[in-house]
Design a protein around this motif. Structure first.
Motif, PDB file in Angstrom:
ATOM      1  N   VAL A 300      43.850  35.075  46.748  1.00  0.00           N
ATOM      2  CA  VAL A 300      42.741  35.393  47.536  1.00  0.00           C
ATOM      3  C   VAL A 300      41.476  34.472  47.534  1.00  0.00           C
ATOM      4  N   HIS A 301      41.356  33.945  46.231  1.00  0.00           N
ATOM      5  CA  HIS A 301      40.290  32.893  46.164  1.00  0.00           C
ATOM      6  C   HIS A 301      40.808  31.523  46.753  1.00  0.00           C
ATOM      7  N   HIS A 302      42.068  31.378  47.053  1.00  0.00           N
ATOM      8  CA  HIS A 302      42.331  30.159  47.819  1.00  0.00           C
ATOM      9  C   HIS A 302      42.152  30.298  49.153  1.00  0.00           C
ATOM     10  N   ILE A 303      42.530  31.571  49.626  1.00  0.00           N
ATOM     11  CA  ILE A 303      42.074  31.680  51.037  1.00  0.00           C
ATOM     12  C   ILE A 303      40.740  31.679  51.413  1.00  0.00           C
ATOM     13  N   ALA A 304      39.951  32.254  50.510  1.00  0.00           N
ATOM     14  CA  ALA A 304      38.499  32.030  50.641  1.00  0.00           C
ATOM     15  C   ALA A 304      38.044  30.432  50.628  1.00  0.00           C
ATOM     16  N   LYS A 305      38.512  29.622  49.857  1.00  0.00           N
ATOM     17  CA  LYS A 305      38.060  28.269  49.699  1.00  0.00           C
ATOM     18  C   LYS A 305      38.695  27.607  51.326  1.00  0.00           C
ATOM     19  N   ILE A 306      39.499  28.088  51.709  1.00  0.00           N
ATOM     20  CA  ILE A 306      40.142  27.567  53.044  1.00  0.00           C
ATOM     21  C   ILE A 306      39.370  27.869  54.164  1.00  0.00           C
ATOM     22  N   ASN A 307      38.905  29.152  54.078  1.00  0.00           N
ATOM     23  CA  ASN A 307      38.200  29.700  54.945  1.00  0.00           C
ATOM     24  C   ASN A 307      36.515  29.182  55.040  1.00  0.00           C
ATOM     25  N   GLY A 308      36.404  28.489  53.780  1.00  0.00           N
ATOM     26  CA  GLY A 308      34.991  28.082  53.750  1.00  0.00           C
ATOM     27  C   GLY A 308      33.912  29.222  53.030  1.00  0.00           C
ATOM     28  N   LYS A 309      34.638  30.037  52.449  1.00  0.00           N
ATOM     29  CA  LYS A 309      33.857  31.204  52.038  1.00  0.00           C
ATOM     30  C   LYS A 309      34.077  31.645  50.569  1.00  0.00           C
ATOM     31  N   THR A 310      33.480  32.436  49.873  1.00  0.00           N
ATOM     32  CA  THR A 310      33.491  32.689  48.492  1.00  0.00           C
ATOM     33  C   THR A 310      33.949  34.152  48.301  1.00  0.00           C
ATOM     34  N   SER A 311      34.713  34.667  47.181  1.00  0.00           N
ATOM     35  CA  SER A 311      35.083  35.959  47.269  1.00  0.00           C
ATOM     36  C   SER A 311      34.987  36.298  45.712  1.00  0.00           C
ATOM     37  N   ALA A 312      34.433  37.511  45.691  1.00  0.00           N
ATOM     38  CA  ALA A 312      33.811  37.904  44.215  1.00  0.00           C
ATOM     39  C   ALA A 312      34.929  38.830  43.513  1.00  0.00           C
ATOM     40  N   LEU A 313      36.196  38.836  44.229  1.00  0.00           N
ATOM     41  CA  LEU A 313      37.395  39.500  43.652  1.00  0.00           C
ATOM     42  C   LEU A 313      37.791  39.315  42.239  1.00  0.00           C
ATOM     43  N   SER A 314      37.976  40.084  41.465  1.00  0.00           N
ATOM     44  CA  SER A 314      38.379  39.738  40.105  1.00  0.00           C
ATOM     45  C   SER A 314      39.601  40.626  39.607  1.00  0.00           C
ATOM     46  N   VAL A 315      40.327  40.116  38.771  1.00  0.00           N
ATOM     47  CA  VAL A 315      41.450  41.006  38.062  1.00  0.00           C
ATOM     48  C   VAL A 315      40.802  42.408  37.665  1.00  0.00           C
ATOM     49  N   ALA A 316      39.650  42.334  37.226  1.00  0.00           N
ATOM     50  CA  ALA A 316      38.953  43.491  36.824  1.00  0.00           C
ATOM     51  C   ALA A 316      38.689  44.392  37.761  1.00  0.00           C
ATOM     52  N   ASP A 317      38.560  43.955  39.074  1.00  0.00           N
ATOM     53  CA  ASP A 317      38.539  44.864  40.361  1.00  0.00           C
ATOM     54  C   ASP A 317      39.900  45.506  40.598  1.00  0.00           C
ATOM     55  N   LEU A 318      40.713  45.027  40.548  1.00  0.00           N
ATOM     56  CA  LEU A 318      41.980  45.570  40.773  1.00  0.00           C
ATOM     57  C   LEU A 318      42.259  46.590  39.550  1.00  0.00           C
ATOM     58  N   HIS A 319      42.158  46.387  38.732  1.00  0.00           N
ATOM     59  CA  HIS A 319      42.247  47.051  37.178  1.00  0.00           C
ATOM     60  C   HIS A 319      41.456  48.239  37.318  1.00  0.00           C
ATOM     61  N   ASN A 320      40.440  48.348  37.540  1.00  0.00           N
ATOM     62  CA  ASN A 320      39.417  49.375  37.671  1.00  0.00           C
ATOM     63  C   ASN A 320      39.837  50.398  38.897  1.00  0.00           C
ATOM     64  N   ALA A 321      40.213  49.927  39.981  1.00  0.00           N
ATOM     65  CA  ALA A 321      40.618  50.627  40.969  1.00  0.00           C
ATOM     66  C   ALA A 321      42.083  51.462  40.575  1.00  0.00           C
ATOM     67  N   ALA A 322      42.861  50.838  39.834  1.00  0.00           N
ATOM     68  CA  ALA A 322      43.965  51.582  39.617  1.00  0.00           C
ATOM     69  C   ALA A 322      44.016  52.423  38.243  1.00  0.00           C
ATOM     70  N   VAL A 323      42.975  52.227  37.449  1.00  0.00           N
ATOM     71  CA  VAL A 323      42.878  53.155  36.096  1.00  0.00           C
ATOM     72  C   VAL A 323      43.113  54.478  36.393  1.00  0.00           C
TER      73      VAL A 323
END
Length: 559
Positions: A300-323
């Motif tokens: 996702v961060h690589h996509i953001a870089k190619i698109n000229g943007k930034t992403s705040a997504l982290s592993v913790a976000d995925l973890h917290n959503a699943a907990v």
């Protein structure tokens, strides 16, 4: 690979209490954002558990997938997705180039002295479909087992190599063998490329998956033009074929061989562009489905870089959503465990027992939807080649009945109808977003329309009528295929998407096997209109069946 620490057991125990294990009262649904311009269904009231039950997948995956969808939505439809549109399009382009390549060159192949004459030369199409069946199953299922990238990088190369080899075949048996091997490579393009492209699209732009079919139509145009150029200049005289003393061989009938050499070289070039200039990442949703959350975030961060943007997504976000959906300590462990490549292969093949198959039929609604999709693919897989697979021979026979035996008359008509297919793909991309009809209405409309024009074609009495009706039929055929190949991956959940696409594509290829048998050995072979009439009837019937599909995917972000 980026790794994270295992969730401490004390924290895990807190999250496994009854109060936290229940579904959250408020969360954004996996189907994502509402389009303000249309009256779309809002899914925010659904919990991940409800959506997981409907889709037959693990709620932990649904929760993480929701976060990924939101992150991709925030990045928008940028440079990365448009690059992937072209790169994925190469696969659809290749699929139709070889399907049309057989149909276009068939009259020239039949003229070769010592080879199979008409109608038995049509069994080359049978060989192609044998390869397509094995290829679509193998590459589609492997996409769920070891990832999307192996098929993505291999299919174009294999199709190109064996396509070139087919052009050098010394006899009909070797030709059919090479065509079958070409089909094995080509067979992986349709089930894999569309599914992969979908998994990188923001929910607001999923309709662009329908537009991907424009590459399929362009492939038909390119195959027609290339073959027309070579066949018109390097073909033996059809009026002399079969006369005493006249030999038709490589020396005076190499146009179809040059066509295959050129098409194969073009595929090699596109595979190099795909691999070196427009390389793809593994699908972040696939990575999440096998527990590689850190890698999914990195993509996702690589996509953001190619698109000229930034992403705040982290592993913790995925973890917290699943907990909130953890039920055992294993659930927490699977989110952070780092696997070696060999371990991932072993884990993948452990699922061959049937998990991905069962996942497509896990709920009554999903089972009904999957069954109908497979039936529709199978029906269209028979109807389409009954007409298009032998279009070169059909046009030659019909034009000859009007007194025109020139190659230009046949292949100009072929090129006209191929060009109209491009328009059909563009119309389909617009209609799937129009009004309340959505995907199902668009598919049914175009499929029934294609059948109606083919019925008209059986009654055509002039070259001009044939050109008009074949062009309109091509427009509608490319349109319904564009919608169908977008709809099916949207319905199949990510963990089983490759398998679902493989089953559907394989059904299409299996029924396609019967097209040359019907065209050669049935009563329909007695007239060029026979296979066309059968194709038209199947199109109309299948269009009506499409209206029974239980899921409308317009306005929904795919799992």
């Amino acid at each position: 690979m980026v790794t994270t620490d295992r969730l401490p057991s004390s924290d895990l125990e807190k999250h496994l209490t009854p109060s936290t294990a229940s579904s959250p009262k408020s969360e954004t649904g996996i189907h994502g954002h509402q389009n303000g311009d249309t009256n779309e269904e809002v899914f925010s009231i659904h919990s991940a558990e409800t959506l997981a039950q409907e889709s037959g997948v693990n709620p932990i995956f649904v929760a993480k997938c929701r976060v990924l969808n939101e992150a991709i939505m925030e990045l928008g439809m940028g440079r990365y997705q448009w690059q992937l549109f072209f790169s994925a399009g190469f696969g659809w382009f290749a699929d139709n180039i070889w399907l049309q390549g057989i149909a276009i060159i068939m009259p020239a192949v039949a003229n070769e002295t010592g080879w199979r004459p008409y109608p038995h030369v049509r069994m080359a199409t049978f060989a192609l479909y044998c390869g397509l069946i094995v290829g679509s199953t193998f590459w589609g299922v492997s996409a769920d087992l070891i990832g999307r990238r192996p098929a993505w990088n291999a299919t174009l190369v294999l199709g190109a190599i064996f396509g070139i080899a087919a052009g050098a075949a010394p006899n009909f048996i070797v030709f059919c063998t090479m065509i079958a091997l070409c089909g094995f490579g080509v067979g992986g393009n349709m089930p894999v490329d569309g599914a992969l492209f979908l998994e990188f699209l923001p929910g607001s732009h999923q309709y662009i998956l329908t537009l991907l079919s424009v590459w399929w139509a362009i492939g038909q145009v390119v195959a027609s033009l290339i073959s027309w150029v070579f066949l018109a200049k390097y073909s033996c005289d059809a009026n002399l074929v079969g006369t005493v003393g006249y030999i038709c061989d490589k020396s005076n009938n190499s146009g179809w061989r040059y066509s295959y050499y050129t098409l194969g070289a073009l595929m090699l070039f596109l595979s190099a562009v795909r691999f070196f200039i427009l390389p793809m990442d593994e699908s972040p949703k696939f990575l999440c489905s096998i527990g590689r959350d850190a890698d999914a975030v990195a993509v996702v961060h690589h996509i953001a870089k190619i698109n000229g943007k930034t992403s705040a997504l982290s592993v913790a976000d995925l973890h917290n959503a699943a907990v909130p959906y953890f039920r055992t300590e294993t659930d927490g462990a699977q989110m952070t465990t780092k696997f070696s490549t060999w371990e991932l292969v072993k884990l993948s093949f452990k699922d061959v027992s049937g998990e991905h198959v069962r996942g497509l039929f896990k709920t009554p609604r999903l089972a009904w939807s999957t069954s109908l999709i497979i039936f529709i693919y199978g029906a269209l897989g028979l109807a389409y080649p009954l007409f298009n697979g032998f279009l070169g021979g059909f046009l030659t026979a019909k034009n000859a009945s009007f007194g025109d035996t020139s190659i230009d008359a046949t292949y100009s008509a072929y090129t006209y109808q191929a060009a109209c297919g491009v328009v059909g793909s563009i119309l389909a991309a617009g209609l799937v977003q129009w009004g309340r009809g959505g995907r199902k209405f668009a598919m049914a409309f175009f499929t029934i329309g294609a059948g109606a024009f083919l019925f008209g074609l059986t009654a055509a009495r002039s070259s001009r009528q044939i050109n008009a009706l074949t062009s309109l039929a091509s427009l509608f055929e490319n349109a319904f295929y564009g919608v169908l190949y977008a709809y099916a991956p949207e319905v199949f959940p990510t963990p089983h998407r490759g398998t679902g696409d493989a089953f559907a594509s394989t059904a299409s290829r299996i029924t396609g096997l019967f097209a040359p048998i019907i065209a050669v050995y049935s009563a329909a072979a007695n007239t060029p209109d026979g296979p066309v009439y059968a194709s038209a009837a199947i199109f109309v019937g299948t269009g009506l069946v499409m209206l029974l599909l239980p899921v409308e995917t317009r306005g929904r972000t795919a799992l």
